[in-house]
Each structure stands twice: as C-alpha cells, then as structure tokens.
Design an enzyme around this catalytic site. Structure first.
Site: not given
Ligand code: KIV
Length: 225
Positions: A97, A154, A99, A35
C-alpha cells in the site's frame, strides 16, 4: 459500467503472528501490515518513524500466520520505491500500500500489486487539498490509471467517498469515510479496546485491555494469595 458488489470487503491490521492467525481464521479478507505499527505497537509518536526494517520484520511475522487472507504491507514514509516494494513482497506480502500517487505507477509496472490510499494521509499528517469532490475523484482516477487494485479512502467526506466509489472500478475501502465504500478497514487494536484512544468511527467491540489487566492481576494474586 455499474460495479458488481457481491459483498463488502473486510480489512484489518495485524503486526504479528498471533493476531494474523486470529484475523485469518476469523475470515477477514485483507490483512494490512499498516505503518500504524509505529504508534500502535512500537511506541513511536507517529508513523513517520517506521522504517523499512520494521516493516519487513513485522510483515514476515504476519505472513507466517496467514494461510488464506491477502497480506498487504505499507511502504513507510519516504521509502516508496520498487526496491522496497520488492523487499516487502519477499517478506511475505502479496501487495503493497502506498499513500498518495507518487511512485505507484513504477511499482505496478514492476509487476507488484499496489493498493492506493487517498484522503487523510498519516505519513504527511495533514489532509491534502482534495476536499472538493472533483479533486478526490481526479486522484482516484489517476490511481486507477496507474493500475492500483483497490483504494483506501481515509476520513473522506462520506458523500465524496460515495461518489468516488461510483466513479472508479477499483474497489474503495473506507476508514472514517461513511458506509458506501466497497469495504471497510480499521486498526484491529482499536476495535479490541487495546488502544488508549481510538477514533470515533472505530467501534470498540470488546475491552481486551481491561480483560488482560484482570488476567495479569489474577496471576499475581495466585502467586501471593
Ligand atoms: O497504517 C494503517 O493502519 C493504515 C490503515 C488505517 C488504513 O494505513
């Protein structure tokens, strides 16, 4: 049990067909439709403005360019649900993914592979209170118990990231978290020199912005010599 470490996992972001194709053909293991799309290519001020429609649209474009790598798509801010995870899979992602921890278990239970993301969470724009190694390890274990297949760390203190990597069986993929994670992820535009600003841990391997500027000036010059 000691982790088997055959080789480091490489992960980079892509948001469109041509870059997805370049990354896939170059041999990257995981292509993330992050994102970060919001700041990097859509001109939003942060990742919070990214919508599910944005993610679906760009995931479809990326998936069309990939034959080999694993495509993972971010579930954007305030959108974590099984329904949205399914929409991203339908758009061509092989995994999503998420968070933080909330919602992960439900998505895994629905049969969708989930990559976790701990440490600095751009969607909340603050470092969560997981500075102490015990709490990062606790959260990583929680994610592992929830069934994630990998965890992005991160901007986690490198010593803590190393400890997490030793503790959990799921591979860790670091960004600004030192060298000892099982893999590394960066924003592709940062390493290509396409962003005006990049974090210090993102090594700029080429200055494509400069190269593009001079190619475009050459085009104009050829028209009006
Ligand atoms: O959105 C993204 O690019 C990310 C990465 C930097 C891990 O979550």
């Amino acid at each position: 049990m000691e982790k088997v470490k055959p080789r480091k996992i490489s992960m980079l972001t892509a948001y469109d067909y041509p870059f997805a194709k370049i990354l896939d053909e170059a041999g990257v293991d995981i292509i993330l439709v992050g994102d970060s799309l919001g700041n990097v290519v859509l001109g939003y001020k942060d990742t919070r403005s990214v919508t599910m429609d944005d993610m679906v649209h760009h995931t479809k474009a990326v998936a069309r360019g990939v034959e080999r790598a694993l495509v993972v798509a971010d579930i954007p801010y305030r959108s974590v649900s099984v329904r949205n995870a399914k929409l991203l899979i339908k758009a061509g992602a092989k995994a999503v993914k998420v968070e933080g921890i909330k919602g992960v278990k439900r998505i895994v239970k629905a049969g969708i592979p989930v990559m976790g993301h701990l440490g600095y969470l751009p969607q909340t724009m603050r470092k969560p209170k997981i500075k102490r190694s015990a709490s990062v390890i606790k959260q990583a274990k929680e994610l592992e118990a929830a069934g994630v297949f990998a965890i992005v760390l991160e901007m986690v203190d490198p010593k803590i990231a190393k400890e997490v990597t030793k503790t959990v069986n799921a591979p860790t993929i670091g960004i600004g978290s030192g060298r000892d994670c099982d893999g590394q992820v960066l924003v592709t535009y940062d390493i290509l020199g396409l962003t005006d600003w990049a974090p210090s841990f993102a090594k700029r391997n080429v200055d494509l912005k400069k190269a593009a500027g001079s190619a475009i000036r050459e085009f104009i010059k050829d028209l009006r010599p």
